[in-house]
Design an enzyme around this catalytic site. Structure first.
Site, PDB file in Angstrom:
ATOM      1  N   THR A 178      -2.520   1.269  -4.765  1.00 57.92           N
ATOM      2  CA  THR A 178      -3.027   2.399  -3.995  1.00 57.92           C
ATOM      3  C   THR A 178      -4.343   2.872  -4.579  1.00 57.92           C
ATOM      4  OG1 THR A 178      -2.556   4.658  -3.268  1.00 57.92           O
ATOM      5  CG2 THR A 178      -1.668   3.988  -5.388  1.00 57.92           C
ATOM      6  N   GLY A 179      -5.120   3.528  -3.756  1.00 56.75           N
ATOM      7  CA  GLY A 179      -6.361   4.125  -4.213  1.00 56.75           C
ATOM      8  C   GLY A 179      -6.214   5.568  -4.629  1.00 56.75           C
ATOM      9  N   ASP A 214      -1.339  -1.010   6.049  1.00 56.37           N
ATOM     10  CA  ASP A 214      -1.590  -0.511   7.400  1.00 56.37           C
ATOM     11  C   ASP A 214      -3.055  -0.270   7.698  1.00 56.37           C
ATOM     12  OD1 ASP A 214      -1.587   3.054   7.400  1.00 56.37           O
ATOM     13  OD2 ASP A 214      -1.834   1.750   5.672  1.00 56.37           O
ATOM     14  N   ASP A 224       0.852  -1.175   0.000  1.00 58.54           N
ATOM     15  CA  ASP A 224       0.000   0.000   0.000  1.00 58.54           C
ATOM     16  C   ASP A 224       0.895   1.234   0.000  1.00 58.54           C
ATOM     17  OD1 ASP A 224      -2.299   1.597   0.236  1.00 58.54           O
ATOM     18  OD2 ASP A 224      -2.077   1.675   2.406  1.00 58.54           O
ATOM     19  N   LYS A 225       0.329   2.398  -0.313  1.00 59.35           N
ATOM     20  CA  LYS A 225       1.131   3.617  -0.329  1.00 59.35           C
ATOM     21  C   LYS A 225       0.904   4.448   0.928  1.00 59.35           C
ATOM     22  CE  LYS A 225      -0.098   7.237  -2.602  1.00 59.35           C
ATOM     23  NZ  LYS A 225      -0.047   8.245  -1.520  1.00 59.35           N
ATOM     24  N   ASN A 248      -8.493  -1.369   4.528  1.00 64.79           N
ATOM     25  CA  ASN A 248      -8.651  -1.667   3.112  1.00 64.79           C
ATOM     26  C   ASN A 248      -7.540  -2.561   2.575  1.00 64.79           C
ATOM     27  OD1 ASN A 248      -6.764   0.353   3.517  1.00 64.79           O
ATOM     28  ND2 ASN A 248      -7.091   1.263   1.511  1.00 64.79           N
ATOM     29  N   ASP A 249      -6.530  -2.848   3.385  1.00 62.33           N
ATOM     30  CA  ASP A 249      -5.447  -3.731   2.959  1.00 62.33           C
ATOM     31  C   ASP A 249      -5.603  -5.150   3.495  1.00 62.33           C
ATOM     32  OD1 ASP A 249      -4.147  -1.490   1.764  1.00 62.33           O
ATOM     33  OD2 ASP A 249      -3.359  -0.923   3.719  1.00 62.33           O
ATOM     34  N   LYS A 286      -6.983  -5.294  -5.262  1.00 61.01           N
ATOM     35  CA  LYS A 286      -5.696  -5.584  -4.654  1.00 61.01           C
ATOM     36  C   LYS A 286      -5.541  -7.077  -4.382  1.00 61.01           C
ATOM     37  CE  LYS A 286      -5.118  -1.100  -2.312  1.00 61.01           C
ATOM     38  NZ  LYS A 286      -4.901  -0.433  -1.007  1.00 61.01           N
TER      39      LYS A 286
END
Length: 1460
Positions: free
Chosen positions: A913-914, A1051, A432-433, A1054-1055, A1031
């Site tokens: 990433t979103g 983190d 994730d970003k 959503n991950d 993802k």
């Protein structure tokens, strides 16, 4: 065009009437004229009756169907422990195999060993695991008992009062009364709160780790209670959904006696395990209890994963089974052939009671089974040893100080103990970003209002030195907010409570730990080091205002003042309303809670008086006039750039020629500097008015302040974006003062307070990607909808300029929208997160209809989510754009170095990433995910056919440089693409940028194979605007199709799906709670820890365990073959030359400890070398330590060594008269020495522990053997080992054989290791470097790296940690880097950064036609050969046609698209 409210109302009515079948719960009322007839569907919904006199019979009937609140997380009871534990252990094939052998040995005909002896190894293993499981289950039992016996206030129907009972006595339908700081015992629907606004505050740290408070609201219709909730007056029936594990989803309705319904959702549900905060009393009714609560349904426990080595080991065990079958078959055939050589039955062949002899075939079958029992240890029973080794590896992981973060007081957490070795074999990382690569500390940087940009350069300069800010936080805390001069005639906001109750504490009360969702805290943690409020660090709160925007705020204050006095606004203040609405939207459109910073923290619920508290506007105008005069002496009078040069002149002091901008007073901050920010306290009037006429802005602002009488306000936000925007609005004196569910109070710049009535709030969700709040403006009386959200969503919801009747208004709207989009693109290229702000004014009639529509949707049980989404879409359309914000999310420390090291290790890194594409791409360059010389392909399309064509073109192009991929090696597993051909210049590295819509086209169009083939040429892949489902789908795609080892790191919630889909999931305990951590296998606090975790610990864990597993196979095969060779000399009778107890002790004691020490402590390469040379990690990716080749080499070595260990003693003692045990003792001693010395040769690190363990194991053998042979006189009659070892130690031949045989047996291994040292292996070379002195070692490492890495291109800009492109102040030009070869240049004619950055921008044009391949516009040129007809527009702001009509959806990409 979006539908109006009228059309949506009729559409919804038609849908309910025709399209949606109604469930029995909605078609039939629950309470009819006859109370006893109630219709509901228990399979789809839950009906809850209250436990009071009116519904007692119904409650007694239905409550027994539901689970009680008693929890039981234990697996066993006293009666089921033994059978159930044994059943679980025999799920392992190895245990079943050994149980089968034990049963065989109990058959008299097949008995080889004593029955008790055969059972001993299996019994010991089962007993050890049984004790471990029993202790763990007993701890769970004590934990459950503590939870079940916790106290809570339950309403007792007979006594008509609340009685203290235990948690286990709670049932569905009971009324529960909770106090502040109490933990909620079950899932409870909130019916009463002591808060006058009907709000209850929760801390959900036990569930998701988030420390910021959450609001829960009383069900509609129950918030206006005056004194206390009366359970006997509750005559409603509750219908809700069945129990599920969705923490954030809940729907149901309450049916009243008059058959009307009131809907409710998750905003009224108190979840088990949460803690009541800042609320004196809360009362609710239990909906779910015990194991049906959402917290318990989410408590699935740690997931079991099988590591790659374990899967490989299971396959090799089948190979060992094949070897065992072959050896047993040889024994059976040999037994039959040997018996066939006798002309008559030998004396040892005993007939049965009837005098019959076994047939040769049946005797051979019995011998086959006997050989299985004899050679059973060929299959290693080493699971216990492997688990112990993994526990040791986890212990050293936990105690590594380099993986400890002082700021959060957190070290690494290992939640999956059985996959540590997989850390050394990772090939793909999916990251994730936000919050993973970045800090997730949102800092307000820039904004644009009505097309005018304010760069906030002073704020940017302040943020360049964050360390100085942290060290001098006291100086900056006084500059929190700009306040206008005002007389504080009245006190600050006061608390409104019941009966002057004491302030409520939000303290770390003695918590009852909740099973499955308790949060562990370090006992040595310093609490003051962690801010008490989330997202409230000084770097996030302090904002230095833009001086030019202050003049706009002055006009906005004047405009609001004219509205409050009922005067018509001046024409010169035409744009001031938009500025006021912009800051009001920042202040109101959020879920931020207001409290005080004092301890205990107090919520601010009563707004201060709305009376004007400030000085006259004339004095404010005088102040700003003086500020303006003082600012003229400084060089900050630059104006906004024009339309054509906006991209190049942002942030530069270039005067504009646009008269309209000058008339509007739009200015951009120029090259000025200040030393301080703006004070959060108010200015003292006398000091300011007394300042000299030449006073500078700083002197005015730094005048002595009159502090507020009350405590300072603090904001508790659920997301850092909301906190940043509220702090930014406060910097311009639009201060959020208080918030209740019904009202929001904002203090304006002039000191007055406005209280907005909140009519409805549409929370943010990942589907809509926006949030809206409907308020009634206190000055105009209008119903206003303020909306904020992602730019890709908001821009599509704006009112169409073509619908404007006034041509001038239409042109102005188009201009504002185009310029705002340009600002958004510039923000994204600077790595900023962008949000658009918009508004809409509703008529009373439209809102009344929509509100009715919303209430019916909320009361619906079926299709509730769809109906709520539809209502939101009907409201959030035809919006008016106010502006946009740019928020910086700073890179974490060490991220660029970590990514560079992982890339050197040939780990493919994908960032999912979103965020919007421009933001993600810029951060990718900043963190070295993309390099300046990479060829970056950017694919953006919604069409499957277009996507297929683009993938084919991209594959054709990259294959010209890189060549076809080599086939994967079957021995080493997955390999990365082969190196490019040596002919010509070196091919550049390839990167890929793709968005969520393109991913949908790939998955729906079955283009996964082409996509994966392209990604295998790419060293980095960046997926933007991707959803959580996408993802996880990408992770599964790579893991299953490429059969690669994958790691996901994130983190946030959503991950979670991505983390669970990978072979290894890593959660970062950051600012977004603990949901990612709770779903992960490992948890770290910083992304930089991933470098050492993989490159060092991952390499060590894999190398140790892989070599230990190979050693176990070798050891067992080598030892069991000794018994096999003996069968050729005993007539294949199944007898042994070694005592049974010696056979048992050999594996159980004599050779068990050295492999454990080897698997825990051995280091083939030092930590410093592994970190300096990341390419050494490739040995684990290629499975060099344990693969099919190394397995069979060890098998061949084991067969050879067993031959030597058997036949040298055999030839030595041939034709002698020694007994069988005297012959077997030297063989046993020789094999032990050989196996231990083989272990010593495999060890790469020698410490005192290694030496003591090896020597101790060898000495233990002699001590045990001497004692056993001296004591055991008749242990194994008729052949007994009495005094055998003592006799051997007095024979010189024994010593000669024991010294000579291991040397001959280990000679091939020694030669193999010697020849291996001459092979140019990176691992062997690194081991040699480790042995050098420190100075020479560093020189060798530098030499290695200089040969491995390509030479740096002269003049190339080196990547830095700063977010932003290397040429952020310049425009994108269509040019080709000069450092590329001529053959390469025609492939690099898409947009690039000047002289550095290359990219492909394959996007779908809105005007795409299937009949024509390309439509060329100005500035376009050929990307590939003319025959391909693929064109691209140069990416240049100067070539953008600003006069073309605005098209819907054109905001998504500012780049000129490549048209196919």
């Amino acid at each position: 065009m979006a539908l109006s409210v009228d059309s949506s109302w009729h559409r919804w009515q038609r849908r309910v009437r025709d399209g949606c079948p109604q469930s029995p719960s909605e078609a039939t009322p629950l309470l009819l004229a006859e109370k006893e007839t109630r219709n509901y569907n228990p399979a789809q919904q839950r009906v809850v009756f209250p436990n009071n006199h009116a519904f007692h019979q119904d409650w007694a009937k239905f409550s027994r169907r539901y689970s009680s609140n008693r929890i039981c997380t234990t697996k066993y009871t006293l009666f089921t422990f033994l059978p159930r534990n044994l059943l679980e252990q025999f799920h392992r094939w190895a245990n079943l195999y050994f149980l089968f052998l034990v049963i065989l040995n109990w058959i008299p005909t097949l008995e080889v060993f004593h029955r008790e002896i055969t059972m001993l190894p299996l019994a010991i293993v089962l007993f050890i695991i049984m004790v471990k499981d029993g202790m763990e289950d007993f701890r769970r039992y004590r934990f459950d008992r503590q939870i079940n016996c916790s106290n809570i206030q339950i309403y007792e129907r007979k006594e008509q009062s609340y009685v203290q009972k235990c948690w286990k006595d709670v049932h569905v339908g009971d009324f529960i009364q909770m106090q502040c700081n109490e933990i909620i015992p079950a899932d409870i629907l909130l019916l009463f709160s002591s808060d006058p606004s009907g709000v209850c505050h929760l801390e959900t740290a036990n569930l998701d780790g988030e420390t910021n408070l959450k609001q829960r609201r009383v069900v509609k219709g129950f918030s206006q209670q005056e004194v206390q909730f009366q359970p006997e007056h509750f005559h409603n029936t509750i219908v809700c959904e069945k129990p599920n594990n969705h923490l954030n989803k809940f729907k149901g309705y309450m049916e009243h006696p008059d058959q009307t319904r009131t809907g409710f959702g998750s905003e009224s549900l108190l979840l088990r395990g949460c803690t009541i905060r800042n609320t004196e009393v809360a009362v609710g009714i239990v909906i779910y209890a015990g194991h049906e609560t959402k917290a318990m349904l989410n408590n699935s426990g740690p997931r079991y994963k099988r590591s790659k080595i374990e899967r490989r080991m299971n396959r090799d065990i089948f190979s060992c089974i094949g070897i065992l079958f072959l050896m047993c078959l040889i024994g059976a055939v040999g037994h039959g052939l040997w018996n066939g050589t006798f002309t008559e039955h030998p004396p040892f062949d005993v007939p049965d009671a009837k005098g019959n002899y076994l047939p040769l075939a049946l005797g051979g079958f019995y011998m086959f089974l006997t050989m299985i029992i004899l050679l059973q240890i060929l299959i290693p029973i080493s699971y216990v040893s492997i688990e112990l080794v993994k526990l040791g590896q986890v212990f050293f992981l936990h105690n590594d100080l380099d993986l400890y973060d002082e700021e959060t007081d957190l070290s690494i957490q290992c939640r999956a103990l059985n996959i540590t070795e997989d850390l050394g074999q990772i090939q793909y990382i999916f990251s994730d970003k936000t919050g993973t690569l970045t800090e997730n500390k949102m800092v307000f940087r820039r904004c644009t209002i009505m097309g005018h940009e304010y760069s906030h350069q002073e704020n940017a300069k302040r943020l360049e030195t964050p360390k100085e800010l942290d060290s001098d936080s006291e100086e900056w805390t006084q500059y929190r907010c700009l306040s206008f001069p005002a007389r504080r005639d009245q006190g600050p906001a006061t608390m409104r409570g019941q009966g002057g109750s004491q302030p409520l504490r939000r303290s770390q009360s003695a918590r009852v730990p909740i099973q499955g969702h308790s949060r562990q805290r370090s006992m040595g943690r310093c609490e003051i080091s962690q801010p008490s409020v989330a997202f409230s660090s000084s770097i996030e709160k302090d904002v230095t205002p833009d001086k030019n925007l202050l003049s706009k705020v002055r006009d906005a204050a004047l405009w609001l003042e004219t509205l409050s006095e009922g005067r018509p606004p001046k024409p010169s203040l035409a744009t001031a309303s938009s500025v006021a609405d912009f800051f009001l939207a920042l202040t109101i459109c959020n879920s931020v809670m207001v409290s005080t910073t004092t301890e205990p923290r107090q919520r601010v619920t009563m707004p201060p008086s709305t009376k004007a508290l400030g000085t006259s506007l004339e004095k404010i105008q005088q102040l700003f006039h003086r500020l303006k005069l003082s600012s003229l002496s400084q060089s900050f009078s630059s104006t906004a750039p024009s339309d054509m040069d906006l991209g190049e002149s942002l942030g530069a002091n270039i005067p504009t020629t646009d008269s309209e901008e000058r008339d509007d007073g739009s200015v951009c901050s120029g090259g000025y500097s200040t030393d301080g920010g703006y004070k959060s306290s108010t200015w003292e009037q006398g000091d300011i008015l007394g300042a000299g006429p030449r006073a500078s802005l700083e002197e005015v602002l730094q005048a002595p302040a009159l502090s507020l009488a009350g405590p300072e306000l603090c904001y508790e936000a659920e997301s850092p974006d909301e906190a940043a925007l509220v702090h930014a609005a406060r910097a311009y004196s639009f201060t959020l003062v208080s918030r209740t569910p019904e009202q929001v109070t904002v203090r304006l710049p002039q000191g007055t307070c406005l209280t907005f009535d909140v009519l409805c709030t549409l929370e943010f969700d990942s589907v809509r990607k926006r949030m809206s709040v409907v308020v009634r403006h206190p000055l105009t009386g209008e119903i206003v909808v303020y909306t904020k959200g992602a730019d890709c969503v908001i821009m599509d919801l704006l009112e169409d300029p073509a619908c404007m009747s006034d041509t001038d208004v239409e042109k102005k709207m188009r201009k504002i929208r185009a310029r705002t989009q340009r600002h958004l693109d510039l923000y994204a290229r600077d790595g900023l997160r962008t949000l658009c702000i918009a508004k809409k004014v509703l008529s009373e009639e439209d809102f009344r209809r929509w509100a009715s529509f919303r209430r019916q949707a909320e009361a619906s049980l079926n299709n509730r989510d769809e109906l709520l989404l539809e209502t939101a879409q009907h409201l959030e359309n035809q919006l008016t754009l106010l502006g946009a914000t740019g928020i910086e999310d700073r890179l974490q420390e060490g991220v660029p170095d970590t990514i560079a090291a992982l890339r050197e290790a040939e780990i493919q890194l994908w960032v999912l990433t979103g965020d919007k594409q421009e933001t993600a791409v810029n951060i990718a360059y900043a963190c070295r995910l993309l390099d300046q010389t990479d060829t970056v392909y950017s694919i953006n399309t919604e069409s499957q056919e277009t996507c297929d064509s683009i993938l084919n073109l991209a594959l054709e192009e990259v294959k010209q440089f890189h060549g076809p991929l080599k086939p994967d090696s079957k021995l080493s597993g997955f390999r990365l693409p082969s190196a490019p051909p040596a002919s010509g210049a070196a091919a550049p590295d390839v990167g890929l940028v793709i968005d969520g819509k393109t991913l949908n086209a790939i998955f729906q169009g079955k283009l996964e194979e082409k996509f994966l083939e392209l990604t295998r040429y790419c060293r980095s892949v960046l997926c933007c605007r991707s959803t959580p489902l996408q993802k996880s789908m990408l992770v599964k795609l790579v893991r299953e199709r490429l059969r690669a080892m994958t790691l996901s790191i994130g983190d946030g919630a959503n991950d979670v799906s991505m983390i669970q889909a990978a072979d290894i999931g890593i959660g970062i305990s950051g600012q977004e709670g603990m949901q990612a951590v709770m779903s992960s296998d490992f948890a770290i606090s910083r992304f930089r820890h991933l470098k050492k975790l993989l490159l060092v610990h991952g390499h060590w864990c894999y190398s140790r365990l892989a070599r230990m597993v190979v050693y176990y196979f070798y050891k067992n095969v080598c030892y069991v073959n000794l018994l096999f060779w003996y069968q050729f000399f005993c007539g294949f009778s199944g007898s042994t030359m070694i005592d049974y107890w010696q056979l048992i002790f050999f594996n159980l004691f004599f050779t068990s400890l050295p492999p454990l020490v080897f698997g825990v402590l051995d280091k083939d390469i030092s930590m410093e070398t592994l970190l300096a040379l990341p390419e050494l990690y490739k040995s684990g990716q290629n499975s060099e330590c344990y693969n099919l080749l190394t397995f069979w080499i060890s098998m061949a070595d084991a067969f050879y060594q067993s031959l030597v260990c058997f036949f040298i003693p055999y030839l030595t003692y041939k034709d002698s008269d020694i007994d069988v045990f005297t012959f077997g003792t030297p063989i046993n001693t020789i094999s032990l020495a050989t196996i231990l010395l083989h272990q010593a040769m495999e060890m790469k690190t020698w410490t005192t522990i290694h030496g003591l363990v090896l020597a101790g194991s060898f000495l233990m053998y002699f001590v045990v053997s001497l004692a056993y042979n001296a004591i055991c006189v008749t242990c194994n009659s008729p052949t007994n080992p009495y005094w055998v070892m003592e006799g051997q130690l007095s024979d010189p031949t024994f010593y000669l054989v024991c010294f000579l045989t291991p040397a001959v047996a280990l000679l091939p291994r020694y030669i193999f290791l010697t020849l291996q040292g001459t092979y140019k292996s990176p691992i062997l070379r690194a081991q040699k470097i480790d042995k050098l002195p420190v100075d020479k070692r560093e020189l060798e490492i530098q030499s290695w790296r200089s040969h491995q890495r390509p030479a740096t291109i002269p003049g190339e800009a080196q990547p830095t940690n700063r977010l932003g492109s290397p040429a952020s102040d310049q425009s994108f030009r269509s040019s080709t880097p000069k450092n590329l070869s001529p053959a390469k240049r025609r492939y690099e004619e898409d947009w690039v950064l000047p002289g550095e950055r290359c990219s492909r921008d394959h996007t779908r044009d809105d005007s795409y036609s299937a009949d024509s391949w390309a439509k060329f516009s100005s500035g376009e040129h050929l990307l590939l050969e003319p025959s391909r007809m693929v064109a691209s527009s140069a990416y240049s702001s100067g070539q953008t046609n600003s006069n073309r009509p605005f098209s819907r959806g054109g905001h998504r990409r500012s780049q000129s698209s490549l048209t196919i």
